[in-house]
Design a protein around this motif. Structure first.
Motif, short mmCIF file in Angstrom:
data_model
loop_
_atom_site.label_atom_id
_atom_site.label_comp_id
_atom_site.label_asym_id
_atom_site.label_seq_id
_atom_site.Cartn_x
_atom_site.Cartn_y
_atom_site.Cartn_z
N SER A 199 1.36 -1.28 0.08
CA SER A 199 0.49 -0.22 0.28
C SER A 199 0.89 1.05 -0.13
O SER A 199 1.53 1.13 0.86
N ILE A 200 0.81 1.90 -0.77
CA ILE A 200 1.24 3.32 -1.04
C ILE A 200 0.30 4.76 -0.75
O ILE A 200 -0.59 4.70 -1.45
N ASP A 201 0.51 5.08 0.50
CA ASP A 201 -0.91 6.17 0.31
C ASP A 201 0.09 7.21 0.13
O ASP A 201 1.04 8.02 0.83
N GLY A 202 -0.35 8.23 -0.32
CA GLY A 202 -0.19 9.59 -1.17
C GLY A 202 -1.16 10.40 -0.66
O GLY A 202 -2.00 10.42 0.24
N ARG A 232 -4.45 10.13 -3.15
CA ARG A 232 -4.86 9.31 -2.76
C ARG A 232 -4.01 7.70 -2.54
O ARG A 232 -2.76 8.56 -1.87
N SER A 233 -4.92 6.85 -2.09
CA SER A 233 -3.83 5.75 -1.95
C SER A 233 -3.44 4.63 -3.20
O SER A 233 -4.95 4.59 -3.63
N THR A 253 -2.45 0.15 -4.60
CA THR A 253 -2.14 -0.52 -3.43
C THR A 253 -1.83 -1.40 -4.63
O THR A 253 -2.74 -1.78 -6.00
#
Length: 155
Positions: A97-100, A103-104, A106
Motif C-alpha cells: 500500500s502506498i498512501d499519497g 489518494r492511496s 495498492t
C-alpha cells in the motif's frame, strides 16, 4: 522398386492372463464362498428339530461371514480426496500500500505473486515496471486486476 517378404505365418495360442498370486481379496472371497457352501451343506444335513446350542452356532457363523463380507466391501472404496479449488484470488500477503496526499494505491509485485503460487496469466496492460528493494519487477495495481476479473483483497 518394391520388396516383398514371404514367410510362413506362425500362430501362437494364448490361454489368457492367469492370476498367479493369491490376493487378500481373492482369499477372503474364497473363504466366504467356502463358508457359505459349508453352511448350505450343513443346513440340509441338520434335522428339523435343532437344539438351541446348534442354532446359536449357526447364527454366529452367519454373523462372521457377514462381517467378513462387510469388511471387504469397506476396504474396496478409496477415501475421496477433496478437489483443490482454483480461484483467481490474489494473495493478500503480496499487497504493497502506498498512501499519497490525494489518494492511496495498492500494488502487487509479480515476483511475490509467483512465490505464493499464483499461476494465472496476468494482464500485460496492468503491468508497470518498478524497482523494489533494488530489484526490477513488474507491479500490478489492485484496481486494474479487479477490473480484469481477479479477486483482490480489500474493498
Amino acid at each position: 522398386m518394391s520388396v516383398t517378404f514371404r514367410s510362413k505365418p506362425y500362430r501362437i495360442i494364448g490361454h489368457g492372463i492367469g492370476e498367479t498370486t493369491l490376493s487378500g481379496r481373492r482369499l477372503a472371497a474364497m473363504i466366504t464362498g467356502g463358508a457359505a457352501a459349508l453352511a448350505l451343506v450343513l443346513a440340509t444335513a441338520i434335522p428339523a428339530r435343532a437344539e438351541t446350542n446348534d442354532l446359536t452356532k449357526a447364527l454366529i457363523a452367519a454373523l462372521v461371514v457377514g462381517a467378513i463380507a462387510h469388511e471387504l466391501k469397506d476396504k474396496d472404496k478409496p477415501a475421496p480426496l477433496p478437489e483443490p479449488v482454483k480461484t483467481k484470488r490474489v494473495p493478500a500477503v503480496c499487497a504493497i500500500s502506498i498512501d499519497g496526499a490525494e489518494r492511496s494505491v495498492t500494488l502487487f509485485p509479480e515476483s511475490c505473486l509467483r512465490k505464493e503460487g499464483f499461476d494465472y496469466r496476468l494482464p500485460r496492460y496492468c503491468a508497470n515496471s518498478a524497482t523494489i528493494f533494488g530489484k526490477r519487477d513488474r507491479v500490478y495495481s489492485a484496481q486494474c486486476l479487479r477490473e480484469a476479473g481477479f479477486r483482490v483483497p480489500g474493498r
